[in-house]
Design an enzyme around this catalytic site. Structure first.
Site, PDB file in Angstrom:
ATOM      1  N   HIS A  17       9.145  -6.773   2.629  1.00 12.82           N
ATOM      2  CA  HIS A  17       8.930  -5.905   3.504  1.00 12.82           C
ATOM      3  C   HIS A  17       9.753  -5.398   4.564  1.00 12.82           C
ATOM      4  O   HIS A  17       9.554  -4.002   4.990  1.00 12.82           O
ATOM      5  CB  HIS A  17       7.769  -6.628   4.365  1.00 12.82           C
ATOM      6  CG  HIS A  17       6.517  -7.192   3.511  1.00 12.82           C
ATOM      7  ND1 HIS A  17       6.191  -8.486   3.478  1.00 12.82           N
ATOM      8  CD2 HIS A  17       5.567  -6.460   2.621  1.00 12.82           C
ATOM      9  CE1 HIS A  17       5.151  -8.551   2.731  1.00 12.82           C
ATOM     10  NE2 HIS A  17       4.744  -7.238   2.100  1.00 12.82           N
ATOM     11  N   LYS A  41      -8.951 -10.674   0.608  1.00 10.30           N
ATOM     12  CA  LYS A  41      -7.697 -11.616   0.261  1.00 10.30           C
ATOM     13  C   LYS A  41      -8.068 -13.127   1.034  1.00 10.30           C
ATOM     14  O   LYS A  41      -8.553 -12.878   2.201  1.00 10.30           O
ATOM     15  CB  LYS A  41      -6.297 -11.027   0.882  1.00 10.30           C
ATOM     16  CG  LYS A  41      -5.739  -9.779  -0.110  1.00 10.30           C
ATOM     17  CD  LYS A  41      -4.472  -9.306   0.341  1.00 10.30           C
ATOM     18  CE  LYS A  41      -4.080  -8.397  -0.383  1.00 10.30           C
ATOM     19  NZ  LYS A  41      -2.710  -8.324  -0.126  1.00 10.30           N
ATOM     20  N   ARG A  92       7.000  -2.884  -6.472  1.00 12.83           N
ATOM     21  CA  ARG A  92       7.971  -3.792  -6.941  1.00 12.83           C
ATOM     22  C   ARG A  92       7.634  -3.706  -8.580  1.00 12.83           C
ATOM     23  O   ARG A  92       8.937  -4.061  -9.212  1.00 12.83           O
ATOM     24  CB  ARG A  92       7.168  -5.330  -6.798  1.00 12.83           C
ATOM     25  CG  ARG A  92       7.561  -5.658  -5.272  1.00 12.83           C
ATOM     26  CD  ARG A  92       6.997  -6.750  -5.055  1.00 12.83           C
ATOM     27  NE  ARG A  92       5.615  -6.801  -5.393  1.00 12.83           N
ATOM     28  CZ  ARG A  92       4.609  -7.868  -5.116  1.00 12.83           C
ATOM     29  NH1 ARG A  92       5.007  -8.745  -4.544  1.00 12.83           N
ATOM     30  NH2 ARG A  92       3.309  -7.383  -5.559  1.00 12.83           N
ATOM     31  N   SER A 130       4.258 -12.093  -1.190  1.00  9.90           N
ATOM     32  CA  SER A 130       3.785 -13.037  -0.437  1.00  9.90           C
ATOM     33  C   SER A 130       2.967 -14.249  -1.111  1.00  9.90           C
ATOM     34  O   SER A 130       3.109 -15.427  -0.585  1.00  9.90           O
ATOM     35  CB  SER A 130       2.968 -12.298   0.678  1.00  9.90           C
ATOM     36  OG  SER A 130       3.550 -11.382   1.628  1.00  9.90           O
TER      37      SER A 130
END
Length: 160
Positions: A17, A41, A92, A130
């Site tokens: 990040h 989430k 990514r 994460s």
């Protein structure tokens, strides 16, 4: 002055990040890190904890022209409220692209004035997520290569 919004849950903030934030400055003058309330989430850190970790990291690294703000609801509404039209997103892998492609298409249909800038993760950050960081930390693994020191401290506290 161009303003960009870098949205996400940032649960927790990773070095990936930070890399996207720093590289975004080639395209925008100011960045708002828009921290979502988590939506669907499963969140480890509450909103205040995430805001504090990011603010500490920004201060300690002396990253200029970056602010942190929470938001809930539609991203396009937050972007409009902030009077900008630029969203910054990091990618990514191919799986990220598929999801981001759909989100960008939906955002465009909701507000065609908004543009999304995608930045590919740098080589050293491509595998950081994460979720993986939380899992490694939960299992007492070393995450110092993946997160800022401020975040590592908070992860250790959570999984003590």
């Amino acid at each position: 002055m161009k303003l960009g919004i870098y949205p996400g849950s940032f649960d927790p903030l990773t070095n990936g990040h930070i890399d996207i934030i720093e590289r975004s400055k080639k395209f925008v003058d100011n960045i708002i890190i828009g921290i979502s309330d988590g939506n669907n989430k499963k969140i480890l850190f509450n909103l205040d904890e995430r805001i504090n970790m990011i603010n500490k990291t920004i201060q300690n690294r002396k990253i200029k022209n970056v602010t942190v703000e929470p938001f809930n609801g539609l991203l396009v509404n937050f972007v409009k409220k902030k009077e900008t039209n630029i969203i910054i997103r990091g990618l990514r892998a191919v799986s990220d692209f598929e999801y981001e492609f759909q989100m960008t298409g939906m955002n465009f249909k909701l507000n065609s004035d908004i543009e999304t800038i995608f930045l590919m993760a740098s080589d050293k950050n491509q595998l950081i997520s994460s979720n993986l960081v939380k899992e490694v930390s939960r299992l007492n693994g070393n995450v110092s290569k993946f997160v800022p020191p401020e975040v590592e401290i908070e992860l250790k506290k959570k999984f003590k």
